[in-house]
Write a protein that holds these residues in place. Structure first.
Motif: not given
Length: 489
Positions: A353-357
């Motif tokens: 989930a690299p794009d999860w803030p």
């Protein structure tokens, strides 16, 4: 080398002043042959013992595995790292990794002193205080894995023999927990009533001073009944319902579901009574443990085969999939897939989930790293994720918390060693932490040990993330499906 004339003069000098050869014997004068006094010399003929574990990194040989230790003695230290908690407490050679390894090596020698081999009471006694923390697996220079060797030995030692009562009470905790889940309030009343509780502990071999964990009034799966997925079209992830999350602290599972759904995933919880069998290894119940793993593969295998990742909340369960599973079933393709496809929560979020803030939570946090995570899984993903959250981390060099699964529950020296291990570093650090400092421990046994020794209630990383989401900008994550439920507290 000295010139021949000086060497002859030196020999004459030594014979005059040391006629009995007591000073540094057989070094320069009359040296031993190069092949003398070797543990594995020309006459060494080890016995290849039949095993349940396959030891793929040691050519399939228990003898080679135990023979890894060559006596450097790094396990004989009193601080730093995880290896070896029993030696740090007792300071006795027989309770060090090296001492135990030496006995196991002698077990495999054809003319060695341990004649009873797998049935040796002396070897069993030496292994008795091994916490099976796996610290030696990572901290030992040659990666001795005493937890695996202990499980192997106990499997053979108790073959066709009754085991101690703790093995049936604590090793089979998944079965007792499933039974208790039918009447959790009654089970809690019996195990915590003044007289009945003492009798139950006596029957199970549990220390009277140890408070037994309470069963949840509703299991994790029951809480998930009727749950409406937040991301029905999102990428799937299988959340492993370990025995401790399922039956004792389902709030950890609820928090993990909310976090994973916040990250955009569709959470799958597998059906049926499942357990990786982690407590079985502590008592050498390897035949049953292998049966448990085959049931896991039958249920989880179809998901893993199509690439669905598996997230485990209990580090020791993920360690089973990474370590014990390929050791017991090295030729099974499904086992290799599950081993490669299993993740801790932090590993999964940082990798998948690299794009999860990542939610922010500006708090201090004291973190106890689970032994099996230290030894098998690694902690870097957790460290990176918590720092990205903004947590001010304190990670004491406390080693094993001392509970080590069922070890700290057992009466007698196990409880004493467990308490002493906790008091060495961990308990003082927790007591010194401020009240607003979060105490974080992913291991169920670690949380129980900290609560018993300090009165603080640690949180799982999933709960810390859920707290951050609630207090951050991503909106509330209160479990809609578990509103108003208590968890047996």
């Amino acid at each position: 080398m000295l010139p021949p004339e000086l060497m002859r003069a030196f020999e004459e000098f030594k014979r005059v002043w040391d006629p009995d050869g007591r000073m540094n014997p057989h070094k320069l004068i009359d040296p031993y042959p190069l092949d003398a006094h070797l543990r594995e010399g020309a006459a060494y003929r080890p016995v290849e013992l039949e095993t349940v574990f396959r030891y793929p990194l040691d050519g399939g040989s228990f003898t080679e595995a135990a023979g890894r230790c060559f006596g450097v003695g790094k396990c004989r230290h009193l601080s730093g790292g995880v290896m070896c908690p029993s030696f740090m407490v007792t300071r006795e050679e027989r309770h060090s990794t090296r001492g135990r390894a030496r006995l196991l090596q002698e077990t495999a020698e054809s003319a060695g002193p341990v004649r009873d081999r797998w049935r040796s009471d002396e070897v069993r006694e030496a292994l008795n205080l091994c916490l099976a923390c796996k610290g030696c697996r990572s901290d030992c220079p040659v990666k001795v894995d005493m937890a695996t060797y202990k499980a192997e030995f106990l499997h053979h030692y108790y073959a066709r023999r009754p085991r101690p009562r703790q093995a049936y009470a604590l090793g089979l905790i998944d079965r007792w927990a499933r039974l208790a889940s039918r009447v959790p309030r009654l089970a809690n009343a019996v195990t915590h009533a003044p007289v009945l509780g003492r009798m139950a502990k006596l029957a199970a071999g549990i220390a009277q001073r140890r408070d037994t964990p309470r069963f949840a009034t509703r299991t994790f799966r029951r809480l998930m009944t009727g749950h409406v997925p937040r991301n029905p079209g999102g990428p799937p992830v299988l959340l492993w319902p370990d025995t401790f999350t399922e039956h004792f602290q389902p709030e950890v599972g609820v928090a993990a579901v909310d976090v994973l759904e916040s990250a955009g995933f569709r959470v799958i919880v597998p059906d049926g009574p499942l357990c990786c069998g982690r407590p079985l290894y502590d008592y050498g119940m390897l035949t049953l443990a292998r049966r448990y793993l085959r049931r896991v593969l039958d249920t989880v295998g179809p998901y893993v085969e199509v690439g669905v990742p598996v997230v485990g909340l209990e580090p020791s369960c993920v360690a089973v999939f990474r370590d014990e599973l390929p050791n017991l079933l090295p030729d099974d393709l499904g086992a290799r897939r599950l081993s490669a496809g299993s993740h801790t929560l932090a590993e999964f979020l940082t990798r998948c989930a690299p794009d999860w803030p990542v939610p922010r939570l500006r708090r201090r946090a004291l973190v106890q790293v689970h032994c099996h995570q230290h030894a098998v899984l690694g902690f870097e993903a957790d460290r990176a994720l918590m720092r990205e959250m903004g947590l001010d981390l304190e990670i004491p060099d406390s080693g094993c918390c001392g509970m080590a699964g069922s070890f700290g529950y057992e009466a007698g020296r196990h409880y004493e060693v467990s308490a002493a291990a906790g008091e060495r570093v961990l308990f003082p650090a927790v007591r010194a932490a401020g009240r607003r400092t979060l105490v974080v421990a992913d291991g169920f046994s670690c949380r129980g040990q900290i609560a018993a020794g300090t009165g603080r209630r640690p949180l799982h990383l999933a709960q810390v993330l859920a707290l951050a989401i609630r207090e951050g900008e991503l909106g509330p994550v209160a479990p809609r499906h578990a509103k108003g439920d208590d968890h047996g507290r």
